[in-house]
Design a protein around this motif. Structure first.
Motif, PDB file in Angstrom:
ATOM      1  N   PHE A  37     -28.206 100.833  -7.651  1.00  0.00           N
ATOM      2  CA  PHE A  37     -27.519 100.663  -6.360  1.00  0.00           C
ATOM      3  C   PHE A  37     -28.419  99.895  -5.381  1.00  0.00           C
ATOM      4  O   PHE A  37     -27.998  98.927  -4.751  1.00  0.00           O
ATOM      5  N   ALA A  38     -29.672 100.336  -5.290  1.00  0.00           N
ATOM      6  CA  ALA A  38     -30.616  99.692  -4.362  1.00  0.00           C
ATOM      7  C   ALA A  38     -30.912  98.260  -4.815  1.00  0.00           C
ATOM      8  O   ALA A  38     -31.046  97.347  -3.990  1.00  0.00           O
ATOM      9  N   ASP A  39     -31.020  98.034  -6.136  1.00  0.00           N
ATOM     10  CA  ASP A  39     -31.290  96.691  -6.660  1.00  0.00           C
ATOM     11  C   ASP A  39     -30.189  95.718  -6.252  1.00  0.00           C
ATOM     12  O   ASP A  39     -30.465  94.585  -5.834  1.00  0.00           O
ATOM     13  N   VAL A  40     -28.927  96.161  -6.390  1.00  0.00           N
ATOM     14  CA  VAL A  40     -27.800  95.290  -6.042  1.00  0.00           C
ATOM     15  C   VAL A  40     -27.836  94.945  -4.565  1.00  0.00           C
ATOM     16  O   VAL A  40     -27.693  93.785  -4.172  1.00  0.00           O
ATOM     17  N   LEU A  41     -28.039  95.950  -3.730  1.00  0.00           N
ATOM     18  CA  LEU A  41     -28.035  95.706  -2.288  1.00  0.00           C
ATOM     19  C   LEU A  41     -29.216  94.826  -1.875  1.00  0.00           C
ATOM     20  O   LEU A  41     -29.081  93.957  -0.999  1.00  0.00           O
ATOM     21  N   GLU A  43     -30.651  92.520  -3.634  1.00  0.00           N
ATOM     22  CA  GLU A  43     -30.357  91.139  -4.015  1.00  0.00           C
ATOM     23  C   GLU A  43     -29.394  90.512  -3.018  1.00  0.00           C
ATOM     24  O   GLU A  43     -29.544  89.357  -2.621  1.00  0.00           O
ATOM     25  N   ARG A  44     -28.390  91.276  -2.619  1.00  0.00           N
ATOM     26  CA  ARG A  44     -27.417  90.768  -1.630  1.00  0.00           C
ATOM     27  C   ARG A  44     -28.123  90.442  -0.321  1.00  0.00           C
ATOM     28  O   ARG A  44     -27.863  89.417   0.313  1.00  0.00           O
ATOM     29  N   GLY A  45     -29.026  91.365   0.080  1.00  0.00           N
ATOM     30  CA  GLY A  45     -29.740  91.161   1.342  1.00  0.00           C
ATOM     31  C   GLY A  45     -30.635  89.936   1.287  1.00  0.00           C
ATOM     32  O   GLY A  45     -30.704  89.157   2.243  1.00  0.00           O
ATOM     33  N   GLU A  46     -31.300  89.723   0.153  1.00  0.00           N
ATOM     34  CA  GLU A  46     -32.212  88.585   0.014  1.00  0.00           C
ATOM     35  C   GLU A  46     -31.441  87.279   0.025  1.00  0.00           C
ATOM     36  O   GLU A  46     -31.948  86.240   0.468  1.00  0.00           O
ATOM     37  N   ASP A  47     -30.209  87.299  -0.483  1.00  0.00           N
ATOM     38  CA  ASP A  47     -29.374  86.090  -0.477  1.00  0.00           C
ATOM     39  C   ASP A  47     -28.734  85.866   0.888  1.00  0.00           C
ATOM     40  O   ASP A  47     -27.967  84.926   1.057  1.00  0.00           O
ATOM     41  N   GLY A  48     -29.005  86.759   1.818  1.00  0.00           N
ATOM     42  CA  GLY A  48     -28.417  86.622   3.156  1.00  0.00           C
ATOM     43  C   GLY A  48     -26.974  87.077   3.226  1.00  0.00           C
ATOM     44  O   GLY A  48     -26.286  86.834   4.214  1.00  0.00           O
ATOM     45  N   ARG A  49     -26.484  87.739   2.176  1.00  0.00           N
ATOM     46  CA  ARG A  49     -25.075  88.184   2.179  1.00  0.00           C
ATOM     47  C   ARG A  49     -24.986  89.585   2.774  1.00  0.00           C
ATOM     48  O   ARG A  49     -25.956  90.338   2.773  1.00  0.00           O
ATOM     49  N   SER A  50     -23.803  89.940   3.250  1.00  0.00           N
ATOM     50  CA  SER A  50     -23.614  91.248   3.864  1.00  0.00           C
ATOM     51  C   SER A  50     -23.697  92.321   2.791  1.00  0.00           C
ATOM     52  O   SER A  50     -23.093  92.198   1.727  1.00  0.00           O
ATOM     53  N   VAL A  51     -24.483  93.368   3.091  1.00  0.00           N
ATOM     54  CA  VAL A  51     -24.616  94.455   2.105  1.00  0.00           C
ATOM     55  C   VAL A  51     -23.520  95.504   2.291  1.00  0.00           C
ATOM     56  O   VAL A  51     -23.258  96.284   1.383  1.00  0.00           O
ATOM     57  N   ASN A  52     -22.904  95.508   3.488  1.00  0.00           N
ATOM     58  CA  ASN A  52     -21.981  96.608   3.806  1.00  0.00           C
ATOM     59  C   ASN A  52     -20.803  96.677   2.835  1.00  0.00           C
ATOM     60  O   ASN A  52     -20.487  97.732   2.296  1.00  0.00           O
ATOM     61  N   ARG A  53     -20.153  95.495   2.610  1.00  0.00           N
ATOM     62  CA  ARG A  53     -18.967  95.507   1.759  1.00  0.00           C
ATOM     63  C   ARG A  53     -19.319  95.958   0.340  1.00  0.00           C
ATOM     64  O   ARG A  53     -18.617  96.752  -0.278  1.00  0.00           O
TER      65      ARG A  53
ATOM     66  N   ALA B  24     -28.922  90.371 -27.251  1.00  0.00           N
ATOM     67  CA  ALA B  24     -30.077  89.478 -27.369  1.00  0.00           C
ATOM     68  C   ALA B  24     -31.390  90.209 -27.055  1.00  0.00           C
ATOM     69  O   ALA B  24     -32.425  89.920 -27.664  1.00  0.00           O
ATOM     70  N   GLU B  25     -31.356  91.131 -26.111  1.00  0.00           N
ATOM     71  CA  GLU B  25     -32.585  91.825 -25.720  1.00  0.00           C
ATOM     72  C   GLU B  25     -32.234  93.133 -25.020  1.00  0.00           C
ATOM     73  O   GLU B  25     -31.124  93.320 -24.557  1.00  0.00           O
ATOM     74  N   GLU B  26     -33.219  94.020 -24.924  1.00  0.00           N
ATOM     75  CA  GLU B  26     -32.969  95.273 -24.215  1.00  0.00           C
ATOM     76  C   GLU B  26     -33.039  94.999 -22.710  1.00  0.00           C
ATOM     77  O   GLU B  26     -33.747  94.101 -22.245  1.00  0.00           O
ATOM     78  N   ARG B  27     -32.241  95.767 -21.975  1.00  0.00           N
ATOM     79  CA  ARG B  27     -32.168  95.568 -20.521  1.00  0.00           C
ATOM     80  C   ARG B  27     -32.046  96.908 -19.820  1.00  0.00           C
ATOM     81  O   ARG B  27     -31.629  97.905 -20.418  1.00  0.00           O
ATOM     82  N   HIS B  28     -32.399  96.908 -18.524  1.00  0.00           N
ATOM     83  CA  HIS B  28     -32.143  98.103 -17.713  1.00  0.00           C
ATOM     84  C   HIS B  28     -30.764  97.966 -17.066  1.00  0.00           C
ATOM     85  O   HIS B  28     -30.102  96.925 -17.206  1.00  0.00           O
ATOM     86  N   GLY B  29     -30.356  98.998 -16.354  1.00  0.00           N
ATOM     87  CA  GLY B  29     -28.989  99.057 -15.819  1.00  0.00           C
ATOM     88  C   GLY B  29     -28.626  97.855 -14.961  1.00  0.00           C
ATOM     89  O   GLY B  29     -27.568  97.236 -15.151  1.00  0.00           O
ATOM     90  N   TYR B  30     -29.490  97.502 -14.040  1.00  0.00           N
ATOM     91  CA  TYR B  30     -29.197  96.370 -13.148  1.00  0.00           C
ATOM     92  C   TYR B  30     -29.156  95.066 -13.946  1.00  0.00           C
ATOM     93  O   TYR B  30     -28.321  94.204 -13.701  1.00  0.00           O
ATOM     94  N   GLY B  31     -30.053  94.961 -14.936  1.00  0.00           N
ATOM     95  CA  GLY B  31     -30.054  93.779 -15.776  1.00  0.00           C
ATOM     96  C   GLY B  31     -28.752  93.642 -16.554  1.00  0.00           C
ATOM     97  O   GLY B  31     -28.221  92.546 -16.731  1.00  0.00           O
ATOM     98  N   ILE B  32     -28.220  94.779 -17.028  1.00  0.00           N
ATOM     99  CA  ILE B  32     -26.942  94.757 -17.752  1.00  0.00           C
ATOM    100  C   ILE B  32     -25.830  94.299 -16.810  1.00  0.00           C
ATOM    101  O   ILE B  32     -25.001  93.451 -17.166  1.00  0.00           O
ATOM    102  N   MET B  33     -25.827  94.847 -15.591  1.00  0.00           N
ATOM    103  CA  MET B  33     -24.788  94.460 -14.615  1.00  0.00           C
ATOM    104  C   MET B  33     -24.798  92.958 -14.383  1.00  0.00           C
ATOM    105  O   MET B  33     -23.754  92.299 -14.380  1.00  0.00           O
ATOM    106  N   LYS B  34     -25.998  92.402 -14.175  1.00  0.00           N
ATOM    107  CA  LYS B  34     -26.109  90.969 -13.888  1.00  0.00           C
ATOM    108  C   LYS B  34     -25.674  90.133 -15.082  1.00  0.00           C
ATOM    109  O   LYS B  34     -24.990  89.115 -14.937  1.00  0.00           O
TER     110      LYS B  34
END
Lengths: 268, 121
Positions: A37-41, A43-53, B24-34
């Motif tokens: 969850f934190a990773d996704v947000l 990445e969004r924040g670093e790209d300058g996109r809104s994290v809220n939605r 192709a390779e092992e990944r963690h959860g966020y890596g799978i999502m991407k």
């Protein structure tokens, strides 16, 4: 940075939401889900996109996941009770709304008619009766996927429900005829017979045929030994008994067909 | 008596894409999502609720398993659990792709496929 603070805040809320998962699931995946969850947000924040939605979307997705896991984690017994409980609540809404909106008014020509007026005791009684019928149906019907078997169990359950309801509401025979107790014992006898048959179709159909016979024997006993209190009359009592006997027999025939189908399959 | 071959139901889109991501390779959860988002051109997106629900079922079915917990250098210093596909998962993926290939072949025979992408069979 502002977005980092917002992400930490969302992560905190998300972490609290994750605790609603069943304990085993949370122990297994909770930490990883929070990280993802934190990773996704981030990445969004670093790209300058809104994290809220995105945060709200992931929160909604997780709520759906929690509901799925909670329902899946229910034990079989809980599932057996859930549907009858929902059905009971839904059915009890009918008399509730009839009373709330005065959909049934008293007959002005009959002073003794109070209209549709259930007390709390009436709701409790009917709720217990409907729930018991629903639970018994779920318990027995879950033993087979065969439609004929399940239809037979449904008809038998309905027959038992109506028998108990009619008997307790107005009495099958007269006001205090002892034969009414015999009618009330019939669903119990049916359950005992089904239990001895281990809910197998062959034994259950025999039990239901026996109940159909008993249904006609009871008025004979009543007219022989307790004829003094025999309202509404011999013909109506035998007629009503015959209807219930036909219902028991119908249920027995359905389950017998299921038994024959099973025996045919085994013989292949 | 005719022998009845039991049919294995198709994989759900989420399971298929997770297996593709791990092929192709092992990944963690966020890596799978991407990776799933990349492989599907953004058509398949899943939040953590859907992803980990699927991962849990796939682990129970023996299609994937947890690998070690390690740091992803690109993601900071938090240690993450990685997932890898199992032999059974590879077989399930191959079976599913064969199913897709057969369907596309029928569509091509009937001239129903307007354009084929890089994964044309």
């Amino acid at each position: 940075m502002r977005s980092e603070r917002i992400i930490r805040q969302y992560r905190g809320w998300y972490g609290r939401l994750l605790r609603l998962y069943p304990a085993g699931y949370y122990a297994r995946f909770g930490e990883q889900m929070e990280q993802t969850f934190a990773d996704v947000l981030r990445e969004r924040g670093e790209d300058g996109r809104s994290v809220n939605r995105y945060a709200l979307w992931m929160l909604a997705d997780t709520v759906r996941g929690i509901i799925k896991q909670k329902v899946g984690a229910l034990t079989i017994n809980s599932r057996l009770m859930l549907r009858p409980a929902i059905m009971t609540a839904a059915l009890l809404l009918i008399p509730y709304f009839i009373m709330k909106f005065n959909l049934v008014l008293p007959d002005p020509n009959r002073p003794e008619d109070q209209g549709f007026n259930w007390t709390l005791g009436d709701f409790v009684f009917m709720g217990a009766l409907v729930f018991t019928a629903g639970f018994v149906f779920e318990f027995i019907a879950s033993r087979s996927r065969d439609l004929l078997y399940r239809a037979g169990v449904a008809l038998a359950t309905l027959t038992a429900f109506l028998l108990v309801w009619v008997n307790l509401a107005v009495g099958f025979i007269g006001d205090d005829n002892p034969a009414n107790v015999l009618y009330l014992l019939m669903p119990l006898m049916g359950l005992v017979g089904a239990g001895f048959a281990r809910f197998k179709p062959e034994g259950m159909s025999r039990t239901l045929f026996a109940l159909a016979a008993a249904q006609m024997v009871i008025p004979v006993i009543a007219v022989t030994f307790w004829s003094a209190d025999f309202a509404p009359g011999v013909a109506p009592v035998f007629g009503l008994s015959a209807i219930f006997a036909l219902m028991w027999m119908g249920a027995g025939l359905l389950i017998q067909q299921a038994s024959l189908k099973l025996n045919t399959k085994k013989g292949m | 008596m005719a022998r009845i071959t039991p049919t294995i139901p198709p994989l759900t889109p989420a399971v298929l894409h997770i297996l593709l991501a791990l092929s192709a390779e092992e990944r963690h959860g966020y890596g799978i999502m991407k990776q799933v988002q990349f492989d599907s051109d953004g058509k398949v997106t899943m939040g953590p609720g859907t992803l980990y629900g699927s991962l849990g079922r796939m682990i129970d079915a023996g299609l994937i398993r947890e690998s070690e917990k390690k740091v992803d250098p690109a993601m900071g210093d938090e240690r993450r659990i990685y997932y890898r596909i199992t032999g059974a998962g590879q077989k399930a993926l191959a079976r599913e792709l064969e199913r897709y290939r057969a369907v596309v072949a029928v569509a091509r025979e009937r001239h129903l496929v307007p354009k084929l992408r890089a994964y044309a069979v």
